[in-house]
Scaffold this motif. Structure first.
Motif, PDB file in Angstrom:
ATOM      1  N   LEU A 492       0.850  -1.182   0.000  1.00 52.05           N
ATOM      2  CA  LEU A 492       0.000   0.000   0.000  1.00 52.05           C
ATOM      3  C   LEU A 492       0.893   1.241   0.000  1.00 52.05           C
ATOM      4  CD1 LEU A 492      -2.899   1.130   0.156  1.00 52.05           C
ATOM      5  CD2 LEU A 492      -2.769   0.928   2.635  1.00 52.05           C
ATOM      6  N   ALA A 493       0.698   2.099  -0.968  1.00 47.93           N
ATOM      7  CA  ALA A 493       1.642   3.205  -1.197  1.00 47.93           C
ATOM      8  C   ALA A 493       1.859   4.099   0.020  1.00 47.93           C
ATOM      9  CB  ALA A 493       1.157   4.039  -2.380  1.00 47.93           C
ATOM     10  N   GLY A 494       0.843   4.284   0.853  1.00 46.41           N
ATOM     11  CA  GLY A 494       0.970   5.216   1.966  1.00 46.41           C
ATOM     12  C   GLY A 494       1.616   4.656   3.207  1.00 46.41           C
ATOM     13  N   VAL A 495       2.049   3.374   3.172  1.00 48.33           N
ATOM     14  CA  VAL A 495       2.627   2.712   4.346  1.00 48.33           C
ATOM     15  C   VAL A 495       4.148   2.788   4.299  1.00 48.33           C
ATOM     16  CG1 VAL A 495       2.885   0.518   5.570  1.00 48.33           C
ATOM     17  CG2 VAL A 495       0.658   1.163   4.630  1.00 48.33           C
ATOM     18  N   LEU A 496       4.756   3.311   5.357  1.00 47.29           N
ATOM     19  CA  LEU A 496       6.221   3.361   5.450  1.00 47.29           C
ATOM     20  C   LEU A 496       6.756   2.099   6.113  1.00 47.29           C
ATOM     21  CD1 LEU A 496       8.874   5.001   5.143  1.00 47.29           C
ATOM     22  CD2 LEU A 496       8.438   5.912   7.436  1.00 47.29           C
ATOM     23  N   GLU A 497       6.192   1.756   7.270  1.00 47.28           N
ATOM     24  CA  GLU A 497       6.581   0.551   7.999  1.00 47.28           C
ATOM     25  C   GLU A 497       5.345  -0.014   8.676  1.00 47.28           C
ATOM     26  OE1 GLU A 497      11.179   1.140   9.494  1.00 47.28           O
ATOM     27  OE2 GLU A 497       9.581   1.803  10.806  1.00 47.28           O
ATOM     28  N   CYS A 498       5.401  -1.298   9.001  1.00 45.04           N
ATOM     29  CA  CYS A 498       4.265  -1.874   9.720  1.00 45.04           C
ATOM     30  C   CYS A 498       4.694  -3.118  10.477  1.00 45.04           C
ATOM     31  CB  CYS A 498       3.116  -2.204   8.770  1.00 45.04           C
ATOM     32  SG  CYS A 498       3.512  -3.481   7.578  1.00 45.04           S
ATOM     33  N   ALA A 499       3.869  -3.520  11.426  1.00 43.59           N
ATOM     34  CA  ALA A 499       4.105  -4.750  12.190  1.00 43.59           C
ATOM     35  C   ALA A 499       2.753  -5.300  12.629  1.00 43.59           C
ATOM     36  CB  ALA A 499       4.980  -4.467  13.403  1.00 43.59           C
ATOM     37  N   ALA A 500       2.592  -6.612  12.474  1.00 43.55           N
ATOM     38  CA  ALA A 500       1.338  -7.264  12.857  1.00 43.55           C
ATOM     39  C   ALA A 500       1.571  -8.121  14.094  1.00 43.55           C
ATOM     40  CB  ALA A 500       0.824  -8.128  11.712  1.00 43.55           C
ATOM     41  N   VAL A 501       0.630  -8.058  15.036  1.00 42.60           N
ATOM     42  CA  VAL A 501       0.700  -8.885  16.250  1.00 42.60           C
ATOM     43  C   VAL A 501      -0.693  -9.428  16.552  1.00 42.60           C
ATOM     44  CG1 VAL A 501       2.575  -7.478  17.209  1.00 42.60           C
ATOM     45  CG2 VAL A 501       0.215  -6.989  17.873  1.00 42.60           C
ATOM     46  N   GLY A 502      -0.725 -10.412  17.436  1.00 44.67           N
ATOM     47  CA  GLY A 502      -1.993 -10.953  17.891  1.00 44.67           C
ATOM     48  C   GLY A 502      -2.412 -10.312  19.197  1.00 44.67           C
ATOM     49  N   VAL A 503      -3.705  -9.962  19.302  1.00 45.33           N
ATOM     50  CA  VAL A 503      -4.242  -9.425  20.553  1.00 45.33           C
ATOM     51  C   VAL A 503      -5.456 -10.260  20.952  1.00 45.33           C
ATOM     52  CG1 VAL A 503      -3.424  -7.071  20.150  1.00 45.33           C
ATOM     53  CG2 VAL A 503      -5.671  -7.736  19.297  1.00 45.33           C
ATOM     54  N   ALA A 504      -5.710 -10.306  22.245  1.00 45.02           N
ATOM     55  CA  ALA A 504      -6.820 -11.116  22.750  1.00 45.02           C
ATOM     56  C   ALA A 504      -8.150 -10.648  22.160  1.00 45.02           C
ATOM     57  CB  ALA A 504      -6.862 -11.042  24.269  1.00 45.02           C
ATOM     58  N   ASP A 505      -8.995 -11.628  21.819  1.00 52.37           N
ATOM     59  CA  ASP A 505     -10.304 -11.313  21.263  1.00 52.37           C
ATOM     60  C   ASP A 505     -11.316 -12.313  21.799  1.00 52.37           C
ATOM     61  OD1 ASP A 505     -11.727  -9.718  18.867  1.00 52.37           O
ATOM     62  OD2 ASP A 505     -12.444 -11.794  18.890  1.00 52.37           O
ATOM     63  N   GLU A 506     -12.412 -11.816  22.347  1.00 57.22           N
ATOM     64  CA  GLU A 506     -13.383 -12.705  22.999  1.00 57.22           C
ATOM     65  C   GLU A 506     -14.100 -13.623  22.011  1.00 57.22           C
ATOM     66  OE1 GLU A 506     -16.807  -9.178  23.238  1.00 57.22           O
ATOM     67  OE2 GLU A 506     -16.484 -10.534  24.930  1.00 57.22           O
ATOM     68  N   HIS A 507     -14.135 -13.240  20.746  1.00 56.72           N
ATOM     69  CA  HIS A 507     -14.846 -14.054  19.764  1.00 56.72           C
ATOM     70  C   HIS A 507     -13.943 -15.093  19.089  1.00 56.72           C
ATOM     71  CE1 HIS A 507     -18.316 -11.516  20.265  1.00 56.72           C
ATOM     72  NE2 HIS A 507     -17.602 -10.430  19.977  1.00 56.72           N
ATOM     73  N   SER A 508     -12.719 -14.696  18.776  1.00 59.81           N
ATOM     74  CA  SER A 508     -11.854 -15.588  17.988  1.00 59.81           C
ATOM     75  C   SER A 508     -10.609 -16.039  18.726  1.00 59.81           C
ATOM     76  CB  SER A 508     -11.449 -14.872  16.687  1.00 59.81           C
ATOM     77  OG  SER A 508     -10.839 -13.623  16.983  1.00 59.81           O
ATOM     78  N   GLY A 509     -10.530 -15.757  20.032  1.00 59.17           N
ATOM     79  CA  GLY A 509      -9.329 -16.121  20.786  1.00 59.17           C
ATOM     80  C   GLY A 509      -8.266 -15.057  20.638  1.00 59.17           C
ATOM     81  N   GLU A 510      -7.824 -14.866  19.397  1.00 57.96           N
ATOM     82  CA  GLU A 510      -6.911 -13.774  19.071  1.00 57.96           C
ATOM     83  C   GLU A 510      -7.405 -13.091  17.808  1.00 57.96           C
ATOM     84  OE1 GLU A 510      -2.946 -15.832  19.040  1.00 57.96           O
ATOM     85  OE2 GLU A 510      -2.346 -14.118  20.250  1.00 57.96           O
ATOM     86  N   ALA A 511      -7.042 -11.839  17.663  1.00 61.36           N
ATOM     87  CA  ALA A 511      -7.331 -11.097  16.435  1.00 61.36           C
ATOM     88  C   ALA A 511      -6.040 -10.407  15.998  1.00 61.36           C
ATOM     89  CB  ALA A 511      -8.435 -10.073  16.673  1.00 61.36           C
ATOM     90  N   VAL A 512      -5.994 -10.044  14.729  1.00 61.99           N
ATOM     91  CA  VAL A 512      -4.809  -9.386  14.181  1.00 61.99           C
ATOM     92  C   VAL A 512      -4.889  -7.884  14.418  1.00 61.99           C
ATOM     93  CG1 VAL A 512      -3.478  -8.916  12.102  1.00 61.99           C
ATOM     94  CG2 VAL A 512      -4.573 -11.159  12.409  1.00 61.99           C
TER      95      VAL A 512
END
Length: 570
Positions: A492-512
């Motif tokens: 995506l042209a407007g993104v310089l840097e990024c990082a994805a992690v998992g966070v707790a989610d009551e519906h799916s256990g974890e969400a991105v």
């Protein structure tokens, strides 16, 4: 669980990768011609005496000068009563003193303990105590950290150097700027410390005794695991490092297929020498090939770094994804002459395809991604250096290296199946320093090092990492790998840097959750989510997007997902 017959010593899986080797590249390295790094050092300094070995801030040391100065360091260390095998810590950035000290320590029969100069007192104390270091060399900028902990360690000898110590008359000006103008030297007091120049003077008054160093003797304690738990020292022997150099040298020949090998190789050394990647690829490979290393003390100062690059016709450029990305966003970098660039090496973290493709378009040189760890000295796999395009894989095992993909029970998995990447070869460490329990967990009975990285091997013998075990996100029972999400977001042209992690989610256990640094300030959360929705299946899409001014990184530039998971707000 005991090893199966398949995993018995010597019973490695079929070496699929050999068919993909470049013509003429052997499957195994030859017996090592040197017993120690010191032996190689003596030979190279004699052979290349008049060539520049290391250059920093416009000042060069020839191999002959490196020989003389490092001998003084070794002689002084012997004169203060250290005995073979004693550990000596080195805490400084990429300045000329660094290789002088490292090679002096090794030649005199001691073990180098590389220390990140940005360590906190707590981190430094742990490492010095764990290593049992008897002496430390430190740049004055970081002496205040040593001051806070030295009394609680086994360190009896502290040597303090200044930024300008080996820069001649220019060094006086450099020291003035560093101390008075930029105010980069916090106040410190270390009773009984010795200056670097005093050590050189004292070392010149005595002679270094030639020490018999065996291939199995420990050359470096390379600390690792600080971001995943207690930092452990990977015990790297002289044989480990010499083997890795021999493996890389065989691989290096393919870099000169398309263009002839220059008479004098010029390496850019922007990654810190206390990091295993630069230590082997820059310092040791430079030594072996008679190459010149351009030391960059502060690669985060991109404008100054680019100005330095403009002074040299450089051939080999090791780096990380974040460094390549930062450089390409500098207008002056885009104007440099890249006609001499023969090899760009990517390592330390996953190289993202959008970054690799942009680098090749800008420089004309593809990124050859490799893979390894502190525990493997470091290089275990690499793409061929005659590659014409970015492969998106970590390449093939180097000569004399076996890679197997194994499940949690240690069974070897078929081609294409995802499991833990396990490595066997002469570059695999002797073990973790004084941690037999951790060594047992890390190295299987048949000699394979369990990397903790998850991936698969294809039919041509190329391995693809899908992620670290600990970084994997579990969404409603599905495994989601952050690298894939990040690679998509980076297109995506407007993104310089990024990082994805998992966070707790009551519906799916974890969400991105995706953390983004904007290149275009007009970029919105809706833009990011729409782009990801168009490129990722539903469970892989970020549920949350947070914009940040910057992302936490190690001093080498590796993004710390752990910090984003532990401190998600902000």
């Amino acid at each position: 669980m005991p090893d199966t017959v398949m995993n018995a010593p010597g019973a490695a899986a079929e070496k699929l990768w050999l068919k993909s080797y470049a013509p003429g590249t052997p499957a195994e390295i030859a017996p090592l011609p040197y017993r120690s790094i010191g032996d190689l050092f003596d030979l190279s300094c004699g052979k290349y005496a008049t060539r520049p070995a290391f250059t920093c801030m416009g000042k060069s040391l020839t191999f002959g000068e490196l020989d003389q100065l490092s001998a003084r360091i070794g002689a002084w260390l012997q004169s203060i009563g250290l005995v073979k095998g004693d550990r000596v810590a080195v805490m400084m950035p990429n300045i000329l003193q660094n290789p002088v000290i490292i090679f002096g320590i090794l030649r005199a029969g001691f073990t180098v303990v590389n220390v990140n100069p940005l360590y906190t007192p707590r981190e430094l104390e742990h490492q010095l105590k764990d290593a049992g270091a008897k002496a430390i060399f430190v740049l004055e900028n970081f002496a205040h950290t040593v001051e806070q902990v030295v009394a609680r360690t086994a360190v009896k000898h502290v040597v303090v150097t200044t930024m300008g110590d080996l820069l001649g008359l220019k060094g006086l000006i450099v020291n003035l700027v560093v101390r008075r103008v930029k105010k980069l030297v916090p106040a410190w007091s270390l009773a009984g410390h010795v200056s670097f120049k005093a050590v050189l003077s004292a070392g010149a008054q005595t002679t270094m005794v030639k020490t018999s160093v065996a291939p199995s003797d420990i050359a470096f304690l390379q600390y690792t695991g600080g971001t995943t738990g207690v930092s452990k020292g990977a015990a790297l022997t002289h044989s480990n490092l010499l083997s890795n150099m021999a493996q890389i040298e065989l691989w290096l020949e393919t870099a000169f297929v398309r263009r002839p090998r220059p008479d004098d190789l010029v390496f850019i050394c922007a990654l810190p020498l206390y990091h295993i990647f630069a230590l082997t690829i820059n310092a040791l490979m430079g030594l072996s090939t008679g190459g010149q290393n351009i030391l960059i003390p502060n690669p985060r100062d991109i404008p100054a770094f680019v100005k330095e690059l403009g002074k040299y016709r450089f051939n080999i450029f090791p780096g990380l994804n974040t460094l390549f990305n930062a450089l390409m966003n500098n207008a002056d970098f885009q104007k440099l002459d890249f006609s001499s660039l023969l090899l760009t090496l990517g390592g330390g973290m996953a190289v993202q395809r959008p970054v690799a493709e942009r680098w090749q378009a800008m420089t004309g040189c593809p990124i050859a991604e490799g893979y390894g760890l502190s525990e493997t000295s470091p290089v275990a796999t690499a793409n061929r250096f005659d590659t014409t395009e970015f492969s998106g894989t970590i390449g093939m095992p180097l000569p004399s290296t076996d890679i197997e993909i194994r499940d949690d029970d240690g069974n070897t998995l078929p081609v294409g199946e995802i499991g833990e990447i396990c490595i066997r070869g002469p570059q695999v460490m002797a073990g973790y320093w004084q941690r037999p329990d951790e060594t047992l967990k890390a190295i299987s009975a048949d000699g394979f090092f369990r990397s903790g990285d998850i991936g698969f091997m294809n039919a041509d013998g190329y391995t693809k990492i899908v992620d670290r075990k600990k970084d994997m996100i579990l969404v409603s029972g599905f495994n989601v790998f952050p690298n894939e999400i990040e690679e998509v977001a980076m297109t995506l042209a407007g993104v310089l840097e990024c990082a994805a992690v998992g966070v707790a989610d009551e519906h799916s256990g974890e969400a991105v959750k995706l953390f983004v640094v904007k290149k275009d300030q007009a970029l919105t959360e809706a833009d990011v989510k729409a782009h990801c929705a168009a490129n990722l299946t539903n469970y892989k899409r970020p549920k949350f997007v947070e914009f940040r001014a910057d992302l936490p990184k190690t001093n080498v530039g590796k993004i710390l997902r752990k910090d984003l998971r532990d401190k998600p707000a902000g």
